[in-house]
Enzyme design. Sequence first.
Site, mmCIF file in Angstrom:
data_model
loop_
_atom_site.group_PDB
_atom_site.id
_atom_site.type_symbol
_atom_site.label_atom_id
_atom_site.label_comp_id
_atom_site.label_asym_id
_atom_site.label_seq_id
_atom_site.Cartn_x
_atom_site.Cartn_y
_atom_site.Cartn_z
ATOM 1 N N LYS A 94 0.807 -1.229 0.000
ATOM 2 C CA LYS A 94 0.000 0.000 0.000
ATOM 3 C C LYS A 94 0.840 1.279 0.000
ATOM 4 O O LYS A 94 0.427 2.308 -0.512
ATOM 5 C CB LYS A 94 -0.954 -0.010 1.188
ATOM 6 C CG LYS A 94 -2.106 -0.986 0.970
ATOM 7 C CD LYS A 94 -3.274 -0.645 1.857
ATOM 8 C CE LYS A 94 -4.470 -1.513 1.504
ATOM 9 N NZ LYS A 94 -4.303 -2.889 2.034
ATOM 10 N N GLU A 116 -9.813 7.063 3.754
ATOM 11 C CA GLU A 116 -10.621 6.191 4.610
ATOM 12 C C GLU A 116 -9.856 4.885 4.772
ATOM 13 O O GLU A 116 -8.997 4.546 3.940
ATOM 14 C CB GLU A 116 -11.997 5.917 4.008
ATOM 15 C CG GLU A 116 -12.050 4.805 2.984
ATOM 16 C CD GLU A 116 -11.712 5.268 1.592
ATOM 17 O OE1 GLU A 116 -12.088 6.387 1.240
ATOM 18 O OE2 GLU A 116 -11.072 4.485 0.854
ATOM 19 N N SER A 381 1.487 -9.946 -0.738
ATOM 20 C CA SER A 381 1.183 -8.511 -0.627
ATOM 21 C C SER A 381 1.615 -7.872 0.683
ATOM 22 O O SER A 381 1.900 -6.681 0.729
ATOM 23 C CB SER A 381 -0.310 -8.285 -0.858
ATOM 24 O OG SER A 381 -1.085 -9.090 0.014
HETATM 25 C C1 LIG Z 1 -5.132 -3.907 1.866
HETATM 26 C C2 LIG Z 1 -4.439 -5.161 1.598
HETATM 27 C C3 LIG Z 1 -4.867 -6.035 0.569
HETATM 28 C C4 LIG Z 1 -6.097 -5.789 -0.253
HETATM 29 O O1 LIG Z 1 -6.082 -4.630 -1.020
HETATM 30 P P1 LIG Z 1 -5.899 -4.673 -2.598
HETATM 31 O O2 LIG Z 1 -6.204 -3.285 -3.034
HETATM 32 O O3 LIG Z 1 -6.847 -5.678 -3.142
HETATM 33 O O4 LIG Z 1 -4.501 -5.048 -2.866
HETATM 34 C C5 LIG Z 1 -4.124 -7.175 0.321
HETATM 35 N N1 LIG Z 1 -3.040 -7.483 1.058
HETATM 36 C C6 LIG Z 1 -2.606 -6.675 2.058
HETATM 37 C C7 LIG Z 1 -1.402 -7.085 2.836
HETATM 38 C C8 LIG Z 1 -3.288 -5.494 2.362
HETATM 39 O O5 LIG Z 1 -2.855 -4.707 3.363
#
Ligand SMILES: *Cc1c(COP(=O)(O)O)cnc(C)c1O
Length: 397
Positions: A94, A116, A381
């Site tokens: 992010k 948000e 992610s």
């Molecule tokens: C917020 C988040 C997601 C989901 O958000 P996307 O916009 O779909 O990527 C996925 N993995 C992590 C670690 C997150 O913090």
Amino acid sequence: MNSTIDTHIPDEMGFYGEFGGAFIPELLHPNVEELKTVYSNLKNDSSFKSDFLKLLSDYVGRPTPLYRSEKLSIEFGCEVYLKREDLNHTGAHKINNALGQILLAKKMGKVEIIAETGAGQHGVATATACALMGLRCKVFMGEIDIERQAPNVARMQFLGAEVIPAVSGSRTLKDATNEAIRYWINNPNSYYLIGSVVGPHPYPQIVADFQSIISEEIKKQLFEATGNMNPTKVIACVGGGSNAAGAFYHFYDQPEVELIAVEAAGLGLGSGKSAATSILGKPGVLHGSKTILMQNEFGQVTEPYSISAGLDYPGIGPLHAHSITTGRTIGVSVTDNEALEAAKSLSKNEGIIPALESAHALAALSKITLNSTDVVVVNLSGRGDKDMATYINHFTV
Ligand SMILES: *Cc1c(COP(=O)(O)O)cnc(C)c1O
């Protein structure tokens, strides 16, 4: 199925096929128009680009490694690589987007940022970027989420952000979004920093562009490791879809690369407690764009459910709605339990504790057909520090 070359690039009005656009109150048109103009001027500006890339390398720690997992490769009988977005500063992908948009906001002369957040991960990334740049930060968050995600609330406040509780409706993410939009209408000089590939055009495109660094790096790193830039499959979880958009971006126009989007099935697709939007949802308008969303027979948005707060969202970005309905991206769903098991297994076997969201992408390895010639990249992610309480609760009682 047909896969168009430009499936990931919206038209002038922000449409990806039938999805996207900008369905916003009249009062917000000037804001969104301004953003569109500024972004289209800066998009190819070399000094803007180099400022962004410098932050990504010196502040975030990019490039993140592309790590070949020996254990997963043996288990699944093919080459399995993990793209280590968990190693970014603040613990997930992010921050890539938050920094890109902060640079945009600075160029636009903004002094106040609003955002948000649901689980607080986007709020933390935004508060971090604001602290770095010396900008005022207001984060809207549902009252229930403020209670559930106390550690992230403390992080945001410690970073200097003001956390504003949304007390209407179900007091969760969608109510926080409504509050943020209301504030934006009344304070048009603030910059609204959206955290995923959602919202009115041009946000989905901007967020996908900033996150596309993920697949740009994968191509280079895979080439160094294997002599080939393209994997056969890329797997990523989808809440709104920003990490998936980033991991897929430079492969959309390479039809031989299979793109697999993993949604949260929660307690199961038929359980009534799920967040598998592309399977259970129908077209509608949510947060300023036409997309696929979970709704009842009256078109009312229904409350999604997933054990993972980052996937607990009733819609998906319009890019994914288009890409999944045209067959370019394949949708897979994974339950809470399957994700928990995948998280435990990666922790024990590789010494990497993944975020619950990322564990959904890992679990998909067991749900798809794999051949010995496959080279699979799973986008990890984020890291699992924030999910330790859930892991401990689940595995020790
Ligand atoms: C917020 C988040 C997601 C989901 O958000 P996307 O916009 O779909 O990527 C996925 N993995 C992590 C670690 C997150 O913090």
